[in-house]
Design a protein around this motif. Structure first.
Motif, mmCIF file in Angstrom:
data_model
loop_
_atom_site.group_PDB
_atom_site.id
_atom_site.type_symbol
_atom_site.label_atom_id
_atom_site.label_comp_id
_atom_site.label_asym_id
_atom_site.label_seq_id
_atom_site.Cartn_x
_atom_site.Cartn_y
_atom_site.Cartn_z
ATOM 1 N N PHE A 178 50.004 -24.466 -81.616
ATOM 2 C CA PHE A 178 51.059 -25.043 -80.606
ATOM 3 C C PHE A 178 51.455 -24.023 -79.592
ATOM 4 O O PHE A 178 52.214 -23.366 -79.538
ATOM 5 C CB PHE A 178 52.536 -25.542 -81.126
ATOM 6 C CG PHE A 178 52.076 -26.437 -82.364
ATOM 7 C CD1 PHE A 178 52.236 -25.907 -83.720
ATOM 8 C CD2 PHE A 178 51.876 -27.662 -82.176
ATOM 9 C CE1 PHE A 178 52.141 -27.026 -84.847
ATOM 10 C CE2 PHE A 178 51.567 -28.798 -83.203
ATOM 11 C CZ PHE A 178 51.831 -28.371 -84.516
ATOM 12 N N GLU A 180 52.456 -24.672 -76.593
ATOM 13 C CA GLU A 180 53.658 -24.736 -76.018
ATOM 14 C C GLU A 180 54.684 -25.534 -76.745
ATOM 15 O O GLU A 180 54.357 -26.488 -77.644
ATOM 16 C CB GLU A 180 53.379 -26.054 -74.780
ATOM 17 C CG GLU A 180 52.234 -25.503 -73.899
ATOM 18 C CD GLU A 180 52.792 -24.781 -72.646
ATOM 19 O OE1 GLU A 180 53.859 -25.071 -72.078
ATOM 20 O OE2 GLU A 180 52.126 -23.865 -72.314
ATOM 21 N N SER A 287 38.715 -24.785 -67.487
ATOM 22 C CA SER A 287 37.885 -25.502 -68.456
ATOM 23 C C SER A 287 38.448 -26.534 -69.247
ATOM 24 O O SER A 287 37.879 -27.102 -70.029
ATOM 25 C CB SER A 287 37.088 -24.528 -69.515
ATOM 26 O OG SER A 287 38.008 -23.821 -70.364
ATOM 27 N N SER A 288 39.875 -26.524 -69.505
ATOM 28 C CA SER A 288 40.645 -27.619 -70.298
ATOM 29 C C SER A 288 40.966 -28.795 -69.416
ATOM 30 O O SER A 288 41.255 -28.607 -68.242
ATOM 31 C CB SER A 288 41.832 -27.056 -70.944
ATOM 32 O OG SER A 288 42.744 -27.894 -71.178
ATOM 33 N N GLN A 289 40.579 -29.758 -69.795
ATOM 34 C CA GLN A 289 41.243 -31.084 -69.134
ATOM 35 C C GLN A 289 42.331 -31.562 -68.931
ATOM 36 O O GLN A 289 42.795 -32.220 -67.940
ATOM 37 C CB GLN A 289 40.536 -32.263 -70.000
ATOM 38 C CG GLN A 289 39.111 -32.930 -69.513
ATOM 39 C CD GLN A 289 38.809 -34.173 -70.503
ATOM 40 O OE1 GLN A 289 39.877 -34.870 -70.771
ATOM 41 N NE2 GLN A 289 37.593 -34.299 -70.772
ATOM 42 N N THR A 290 43.203 -30.761 -69.803
ATOM 43 C CA THR A 290 44.684 -30.798 -69.319
ATOM 44 C C THR A 290 45.190 -30.062 -68.115
ATOM 45 O O THR A 290 46.225 -30.353 -67.878
ATOM 46 C CB THR A 290 45.599 -30.808 -70.511
ATOM 47 O OG1 THR A 290 45.274 -29.482 -70.954
ATOM 48 C CG2 THR A 290 45.557 -31.450 -71.781
ATOM 49 N N ASP A 326 52.092 -33.704 -63.040
ATOM 50 C CA ASP A 326 52.612 -33.930 -64.347
ATOM 51 C C ASP A 326 53.410 -32.557 -64.920
ATOM 52 O O ASP A 326 52.617 -31.768 -65.068
ATOM 53 C CB ASP A 326 51.388 -34.455 -65.396
ATOM 54 C CG ASP A 326 51.806 -34.892 -66.726
ATOM 55 O OD1 ASP A 326 53.170 -34.491 -67.120
ATOM 56 O OD2 ASP A 326 51.013 -35.334 -67.563
ATOM 57 N N ALA A 328 54.357 -32.045 -67.835
ATOM 58 C CA ALA A 328 53.998 -31.714 -69.279
ATOM 59 C C ALA A 328 52.624 -30.892 -69.335
ATOM 60 O O ALA A 328 52.359 -30.224 -70.393
ATOM 61 C CB ALA A 328 53.946 -32.784 -70.201
#
Lengths: 371, 77
Positions: A178, A180, A287-290, A326, A328
């Motif tokens: 986790f 975050e 490299s992370s989609q988020t 966003d 988050a």
């Protein structure tokens, strides 16, 4: 230190197990475990660590016994209501096994005392009940290079893992699970959500089991794996954990850095500060989609960026376009040389509570030249 | 791809069933986005995604009939 005479009856039945033996029992008597939190998880863990013959046990808890604890915190009785948990727990486990040395810390664990307390023990068992403490203990154990036995519960479900213990050269920790913390509005502890009394009893006992396995070398500790247990339907789900690049960015690297951390703020912040990152860290993040990426240059500015997807919101228009962000998801801001992006970062962190904001140092110019 | 969603903890309340079938998703990130469209309560919630018992990041490509577990953190102790 006196090593107890294991020719007595006490440990006979476990010494008889070939995976333990006299040698295992000696290892237990030389071992030390710190239990953070003498609550739902801590009580059963303390009981079983004590009766197993762990040589030295530490207890960290500043709280007092409340009647609503009694359905699950099995070291305490009606007579103990109002008394300090750590002190009662010490008395109880010494009665269970007088050979055990007990050290109690009736204080809140924080960046100012965690390293000095944890460094006195071989292993740490997380029996805490809040996210700031969990991240704090995690980071302290990584810094001190100590195995951390993690357990947590929610209603009828529990989680269990062993962090910071190498298995085939790989170690993982809580931030790999986790990275975050949840939004403060999402957080529900046992007092709000409710919890089945036996559940922390099960998970806490499993935590003690992991401690015994690590100390004696018996069996296979739950390193790099997360066990999920549901008491309602006996569903057991075991997952593989892998190290995340982002964990390294968040964990303090020195004692000094650790002591400056504010874990309450980390878990409760609605307004974040931004962090400077270099090209390498940026490449990891993108490299992370988020990850959201914003270019705050004016639309006519060059060089064009085609290497990755991103939003273009010129700094002058950022104020009216904050809804495009966003809160988050992690956010990286860049501009030409890293000056306007800092201004953008200030604006964003002041106006909206984006959890993690990164500024690309040196801007896109530096990033392109380093490729 | 057709996958099965396995929600844990509070997430199980949102789905109100133990398993949920989902189609038309290729990566873990797409699962997140598609579920958030159906269940807006998921937006902004923190949970990890595990595909076939391995914790993955959003780029992970899904296989047909993958089991996608969604796990929120628990703080209780």
């Amino acid at each position: 230190m006196m090593y107890p005479d294991h020719k007595t009856q006490r440990y006979q039945k476990q010494i008889f197990l070939k995976e333990l033996g006299e040698q295992g029992q000696q290892l237990l008597s030389r071992g030390s475990v710190l239990v953070v939190g003498a609550g739902g998880l801590g009580c059963p863990a303390l009981q079983y660590l004590a009766v197993a013959g762990v040589g030295r046990i530490g207890i960290v808890d500043f709280d007092v016994v409340d009647e609503s604890n009694l359905h699950r915190q099995v070291l305490y009785t009606m007579e103990d209501i109002g008394k300090l948990k750590a002190k009662v727990a010490e008395i109880r486990i010494k009665a269970l096994n007088p050979e055990v040395e007990v050290e109690i810390f009736c204080e809140k664990i924080g960046p100012e005392n965690a390293l000095s307390i944890l460094s006195r023990f071989d292993l740490v068992l997380d029996g805490s009940d809040n996210f700031p403490t969990r991240y704090l203990i995690n980071d302290a154990c990584v810094l001190l290079n100590k195995p951390l036995i993690y357990g947590s519960v929610f209603r009828f479900e529990g989680q269990l893992s062993v962090f910071n213990l190498p298995d085939q050269g790989v170690k993982t920790n809580y931030r790999d699970l986790f990275p975050e913390p949840p939004d403060p509005s999402e957080v529900v502890g046992c007092n709000e959500a409710g919890v089945l009394g036996v559940l922390p009893g099960i998970i806490g006992t499993m935590q003690a089991t992991e401690a015994i396995k690590i100390i004696t070398g018996a069996g296979k500790p739950l390193a790099n794996r997360l066990l999920c247990y549901n008491a309602l339907n006996n569903f057991v789900y075991e997952l593989e954990i892998s190290p995340l690049e982002s964990s390294g960015l968040q964990i303090p690297q020195t004692a000094e850095d650790f002591q400056k951390m504010n874990y309450e703020w980390f878990c409760n912040r609605l307004v974040s500060e931004y962090k400077d990152i270099d090209g390498a860290a940026f490449d990891q993040l993108r490299s992370s989609q988020t990850t959201q990426i914003i270019d705050v240059r004016n639309l006519h500015e060059t060089p064009r960026v085609t290497e990755f997807e991103h939003l273009r919101i010129p700094l002058s228009e950022l104020g009216e376009n904050l809804h495009q962000i966003d809160p988050a998801r992690p956010l990286v801001i860049f501009c030409q040389t890293g000056v306007r992006s800092i201004m953008a970062a200030h604006l964003i962190t002041e106006k909206i509570g984006v959890r993690t904001v990164y500024n690309l140092k040196g801007g896109i110019i530096k990033w392109k030249t380093q490729r | 791809m057709k996958v099965t969603i396995l929600p844990f903890g509070k997430l199980a309340d949102i789905f109100s069933q133990q398993e949920w079938a989902l189609e038309g998703v290729a990566t873990a990130g797409e699962v997140r986005l598609k579920l958030e469209m159906t269940f807006p309560a998921l937006k902004g919630m923190r949970y990890l995604i595990a595909v076939d018992k391995k914790i993955v990041d959003d780029n992970c490509v899904l296989g047909e009939d993958s089991i996608v577990a969604l796990l929120p953190p628990f703080s209780g102790g």
